[in-house]
Scaffold this motif. Sequence first.
Motif, PDB file in Angstrom:
ATOM      1  N   SER A  20       9.667   8.057  -0.810  1.00  0.00           N
ATOM      2  CA  SER A  20      10.205   7.682   0.498  1.00  0.00           C
ATOM      3  C   SER A  20      11.357   6.703   0.268  1.00  0.00           C
ATOM      4  CB  SER A  20       9.121   7.036   1.366  1.00  0.00           C
ATOM      5  OG  SER A  20       8.633   5.853   0.762  1.00  0.00           O
ATOM      6  N   GLN A  24       7.557   3.200  -0.769  1.00  0.00           N
ATOM      7  CA  GLN A  24       6.143   2.939  -0.506  1.00  0.00           C
ATOM      8  C   GLN A  24       5.270   4.187  -0.601  1.00  0.00           C
ATOM      9  OE1 GLN A  24       4.936  -0.311   0.057  1.00  0.00           O
ATOM     10  NE2 GLN A  24       7.013  -0.651  -0.698  1.00  0.00           N
ATOM     11  N   GLN A  25       5.878   5.371  -0.394  1.00  0.00           N
ATOM     12  CA  GLN A  25       5.130   6.623  -0.422  1.00  0.00           C
ATOM     13  C   GLN A  25       5.809   7.627  -1.349  1.00  0.00           C
ATOM     14  OE1 GLN A  25       4.840   8.010   3.650  1.00  0.00           O
ATOM     15  NE2 GLN A  25       2.985   6.838   4.000  1.00  0.00           N
ATOM     16  N   TRP A  38       1.309  10.315  -0.612  1.00  0.00           N
ATOM     17  CA  TRP A  38       0.569   9.388  -1.466  1.00  0.00           C
ATOM     18  C   TRP A  38       1.084   7.972  -1.272  1.00  0.00           C
ATOM     19  CZ3 TRP A  38      -2.949  11.969  -4.646  1.00  0.00           C
ATOM     20  CH2 TRP A  38      -2.740  13.338  -4.832  1.00  0.00           C
ATOM     21  N   ASP A  39       0.201   7.008  -1.416  1.00  0.00           N
ATOM     22  CA  ASP A  39       0.586   5.607  -1.461  1.00  0.00           C
ATOM     23  C   ASP A  39       1.086   5.320  -2.874  1.00  0.00           C
ATOM     24  OD1 ASP A  39      -0.202   2.664  -2.225  1.00  0.00           O
ATOM     25  OD2 ASP A  39      -0.059   2.694  -0.030  1.00  0.00           O
ATOM     26  N   ALA A  41       1.800   2.516  -4.336  1.00  0.00           N
ATOM     27  CA  ALA A  41       1.221   1.339  -4.986  1.00  0.00           C
ATOM     28  C   ALA A  41      -0.169   1.623  -5.554  1.00  0.00           C
ATOM     29  CB  ALA A  41       1.160   0.173  -4.005  1.00  0.00           C
ATOM     30  N   SER A  42      -0.972   2.402  -4.814  1.00  0.00           N
ATOM     31  CA  SER A  42      -2.363   2.627  -5.234  1.00  0.00           C
ATOM     32  C   SER A  42      -2.611   4.006  -5.836  1.00  0.00           C
ATOM     33  CB  SER A  42      -3.297   2.445  -4.033  1.00  0.00           C
ATOM     34  OG  SER A  42      -3.114   3.502  -3.098  1.00  0.00           O
ATOM     35  N   GLU A  44      -3.324   6.503  -3.962  1.00  0.00           N
ATOM     36  CA  GLU A  44      -4.257   7.137  -3.021  1.00  0.00           C
ATOM     37  C   GLU A  44      -3.550   8.196  -2.180  1.00  0.00           C
ATOM     38  OE1 GLU A  44      -6.819   5.935   0.979  1.00  0.00           O
ATOM     39  OE2 GLU A  44      -5.767   4.386  -0.147  1.00  0.00           O
ATOM     40  N   CYS A  45      -4.222   9.339  -1.966  1.00  0.00           N
ATOM     41  CA  CYS A  45      -3.695  10.371  -1.078  1.00  0.00           C
ATOM     42  C   CYS A  45      -3.902   9.920   0.360  1.00  0.00           C
ATOM     43  CB  CYS A  45      -4.399  11.707  -1.317  1.00  0.00           C
ATOM     44  SG  CYS A  45      -3.764  13.037  -0.265  1.00  0.00           S
ATOM     45  N   LEU A  46      -2.801   9.845   1.116  1.00  0.00           N
ATOM     46  CA  LEU A  46      -2.856   9.394   2.510  1.00  0.00           C
ATOM     47  C   LEU A  46      -3.051  10.555   3.476  1.00  0.00           C
ATOM     48  CD1 LEU A  46       0.142   6.901   2.314  1.00  0.00           C
ATOM     49  CD2 LEU A  46      -2.307   6.359   2.155  1.00  0.00           C
TER      50      LEU A  46
END
Length: 122
Positions: A20, A24-25, A38-39, A41-42, A44-46
């Motif tokens: 992005s 961030q994504q 996805w995030d 930073a982590s 993780e799948c958003l």
Amino acid sequence: GECLHTLAGHRGAIFCAAFSPDGQQVVTASDDQTARLWDAASGECLHTLEGHRDDIFCAAFSPDGQQVVTASYDKTARLWGAASGECLHTLEGHRGAIFCAAFSPDGQQVVTASDDKTARLW
């Protein structure tokens, strides 16, 4: 470089990945007929973006990061809300697979490139 995260979850090959504008994504596009947000930073799948009926070759964020465009072998491109993961619009009209899609710098238009030997502005 060191691997920070492994973004795993697609059931098929990943053809495209993009950040992005704010970093961030991340969006990924796959031959499992989904794109995923996805995030960064982590890892993780958003959201899993579902609705295409064939491989997704390309995905890109709008300049403001509020939308994502996906391009598919199903001859459509789709616009998605980046925060919600909801399909906002389906762009139909190409007679062949769409291999690439991108937003204009102001985010007001999308360009698609197809196997039908045309590019279209939407």
